[in-house]
Design an enzyme around this catalytic site. Structure first.
Site, mmCIF file in Angstrom:
data_model
loop_
_atom_site.group_PDB
_atom_site.id
_atom_site.type_symbol
_atom_site.label_atom_id
_atom_site.label_comp_id
_atom_site.label_asym_id
_atom_site.label_seq_id
_atom_site.Cartn_x
_atom_site.Cartn_y
_atom_site.Cartn_z
ATOM 1 N N SER A 89 0.816 -1.220 0.000
ATOM 2 C CA SER A 89 0.000 0.000 0.000
ATOM 3 C C SER A 89 0.847 1.266 0.000
ATOM 4 O O SER A 89 0.398 2.314 -0.459
ATOM 5 C CB SER A 89 -0.942 0.003 1.208
ATOM 6 N N THR A 157 -1.955 4.573 2.950
ATOM 7 C CA THR A 157 -2.648 5.295 1.876
ATOM 8 C C THR A 157 -2.805 6.778 2.172
ATOM 9 O O THR A 157 -2.389 7.611 1.355
ATOM 10 C CB THR A 157 -3.999 4.634 1.565
ATOM 11 N N GLU A 276 -10.504 7.069 1.893
ATOM 12 C CA GLU A 276 -10.106 5.664 1.822
ATOM 13 C C GLU A 276 -11.027 4.788 2.670
ATOM 14 O O GLU A 276 -11.220 5.042 3.862
ATOM 15 C CB GLU A 276 -8.676 5.456 2.312
ATOM 16 N N ASP A 281 -9.153 -4.054 2.790
ATOM 17 C CA ASP A 281 -7.852 -4.707 2.680
ATOM 18 C C ASP A 281 -7.564 -5.594 3.880
ATOM 19 O O ASP A 281 -7.075 -6.718 3.734
ATOM 20 C CB ASP A 281 -6.772 -3.630 2.538
ATOM 21 N N HIS A 285 -6.959 -9.654 3.842
ATOM 22 C CA HIS A 285 -5.807 -10.354 4.419
ATOM 23 C C HIS A 285 -6.263 -11.507 5.318
ATOM 24 O O HIS A 285 -5.625 -12.561 5.369
ATOM 25 C CB HIS A 285 -4.950 -9.388 5.241
ATOM 26 N N ASP A 323 -5.958 0.494 -4.640
ATOM 27 C CA ASP A 323 -4.504 0.585 -4.774
ATOM 28 C C ASP A 323 -3.902 -0.732 -5.259
ATOM 29 O O ASP A 323 -2.848 -0.759 -5.873
ATOM 30 C CB ASP A 323 -3.854 1.034 -3.470
ATOM 31 N N HIS A 419 -1.624 -9.448 -0.837
ATOM 32 C CA HIS A 419 -1.966 -8.708 -2.041
ATOM 33 C C HIS A 419 -1.722 -9.560 -3.279
ATOM 34 O O HIS A 419 -0.903 -10.490 -3.258
ATOM 35 C CB HIS A 419 -1.111 -7.437 -2.148
#
Length: 541
Positions: A89, A157, A276, A281, A285, A323, A419
């Site tokens: 990120s 971010t 954001e 995210d 994960h 992203d 990611h």
């Protein structure tokens, strides 16, 4: 505020000798030439780590209703970093904010050695150099600027738009620079990292925020009362809860976005806002589909708020792109034989909380695992092995334990807990007069497009804000010393003739003759060189 149009090359005004105030500014209002401006406002919305299959999953979960982003799809974005096929990120934010590829882990600075095909090598003198963001460029134009995030504001971010650091985890540097960036609106979490007790440099950033005349608030109720002026809202010690886990005192991303627009839009020169949806995210994960759906839908509601404003305002561009993708999530897994969409959605629809929310409930009644999971996560057939896994879960990891359990029961597949490197969709709305970005583009093309919309050049902004201090001062015969007597607060000391000026790291100030002079940009130290704004250099000449 009446805008004064001044060349990007700074015209330095009075140096305030004899000034009675303890703080003064080193130049006239510095504004970029906006004669080529195509739109007054840009809203950038980033659903961090949202893979493309999340859109289908969120849509079906929501009864098949059209998402706000559905009509905005206009291309694909490549996400690799300067040294990796799969970005983190930090490098992704640097690319999206500054138009430059960097190395994973770096925030707002160039890399050292790029290994990905097609990327030019970094010139020796530019290695680890800070590069300007579109937020900093908009600020130079006299526009209002703001950040909204559901994580702590120092996270990668939002940091990429507002700071410059070799290490994404260096919250000391990132947080201090953010405070001295003089943004107009900050709504996020992270109050813990403003405290001197949590900071290596022992700076009291909350005190500094208050001295800068912000409305500093720490609750939804307090934020709702702010109707004008600058605001710094820290609505959690660290990250905010997932949208599905909120209670009545918690704020939604849509509400945060609405308040930011309300305040920023009061500036007649326009604004730049980055929003954001941070925790998509984090749920990816953990392979927790409930957390992913929760905040993907919250993100889409925020997009709706931005679109409503843009369609009425007619001078606003809205861009949304993740992203990077995360987890390889798919609707359907290796063993799945479902056909009806209800068979996928039924197990998911029974969950009332995300994995993180369930963990908080279990803390209240740790002995009631089966009852708590059944009530709040909808799983009524836990196996002995699954119960044992839950019992052994370390604090903060339960979503990564029970997320995969509900995913398996729902036919949701994952290839990774990290990611992934594929392209991601580009969503964009523009007024009729503004051409849309389209096609398969680089992530670095997006900030260049934003700069074009606003009528400035990012390289020129970098040249204005980040001048190598050693090189420039040597040209005029000034002597420099990096004072590290306080290793957590380095200061650049510059002496010429009988004048000595100090430039503290991470701040936008100079100290001359006992007076504090406010500079155009923050001072950045990369461990080797100091970088100052042009008006800082002029103070010594």
């Amino acid at each position: 505020m009446k805008k004064k149009i001044i060349s990007l090359l700074l015209v330095i005004g009075l140096l305030f000798t004899g000034c009675k105030n303890t703080t003064s500014k080193s130049s006239e209002k510095v504004v970029l030439d906006n004669e080529k401006e195509l739109a007054k406002n840009v809203i950038m919305i980033i659903p961090d780590g949202m893979s493309v299959d999340v859109l289908a999953l969120a849509r079906w979960y929501n009864g098949g209703k059209e998402l706000n982003v559905d009509s905005l799809a206009n291309g694909l974005v490549r996400t690799y970093s300067g040294n990796a096929a799969i970005t983190d990120s930090a490098a992704a934010s640097t690319a999206l904010a500054t138009g430059n590829k960097s190395e994973n882990g770096r925030i707002g600075v160039l890399g050292e050695e790029y290994t990905m095909p097609g990327i030019e090598k970094v010139a020796e003198e530019d290695k680890s150099k800070p590069v300007a963001s579109v937020l900093e460029g908009a600020k130079l134009q006299g526009k209002a600027t703001g950040l909204v995030a559901t994580c702590e504001i120092m996270h990668a971010t939002p940091a990429g738009y507002s700071s410059h650091s070799l290490d994404r985890n260096d919250y000391n540097t990132i947080g201090e620079q953010q405070v001295y960036q003089n943004m107009d609106v900050v709504i996020s979490g992270g109050s813990k990292f403003l405290s001197p007790e949590e900071r290596e440099d022992k700076e009291d950033l909350k005190k500094i925020i208050n001295e800068k005349d912000y409305n500093y608030v720490e609750s939804k109720e307090e934020l709702e009362k702010v109707k004008e002026g600058k605001v710094w809202a820290m609505l959690a010690e660290t990250a905010l809860p997932y949208d599905m886990d909120k209670n009545e005192d918690d704020i939604s991303l849509a509400e945060m976005t609405s308040k930011a627009i309300e305040l920023l839009s009061k500036d007649e020169d326009g604004f730049f806002l980055m929003v954001e949806a941070s925790k998509i995210d984090w749920a990816a994960h953990a392979n927790d589909p409930i957390g992913i759906i929760s905040d993907a839908l919250a993100y889409d509601e925020a997009v709706g708020v931005a679109l409503d404003y843009a369609e009425e305002n007619k001078e606003t561009v809205v861009i949304s792109v993740t992203d990077h993708a995360n987890s390889g999530i798919t609707l359907g897994n290796r063993t799945d034989e479902r056909k009806n969409i209800s068979e996928y959605m039924e197990p998911l629809s029974k969950a009332k909380l995300t994995g993180e929310g369930v963990e908080n409930k279990l803390k209240e009644n740790p002995e009631k695992i089966e009852e708590t999971i059944a009530e709040y996560f909808g799983i009524t057939d836990l196996s002995e092995e699954e119960i044992a896994e839950i019992e052994k879960a370390e604090e903060g990891t339960l979503n990564a334990i029970i997320g995969p359990m509900i995913a398996e029961r729902s036919g949701i597949g994952f290839t990774s807990g990290n990611h992934t490197g594929g392209e991601v969709p580009l969503f964009i709305y523009t007024p009729e007069k503004v051409e849309k970005l389209s096609g398969t583009i680089e992530n670095t093309d997006i900030p260049k497009y934003i700069a074009k919309v606003f009528g400035f050049d990012l390289k020129e902004v970098t040249d204005t804000l980040f001048v190598n201090a050693k090189e420039e001062f040597e040209k005029i015969g000034a002597k420099i010393n990096i004072n590290t007597s306080d290793e957590n607060n380095p200061v650049l000391e510059v002496t010429k003739d009988n004048t000595k000026i100090e430039f503290p790291e991470n701040k936008n100030i100079a100290i001359k003759d006992g007076k504090t002079i406010e500079l155009t940009g923050v001072t950045v130290y990369n461990g080797k060189d100091f970088y100052l704004s042009k008006d800082a250099i002029e103070l010594v000449k």
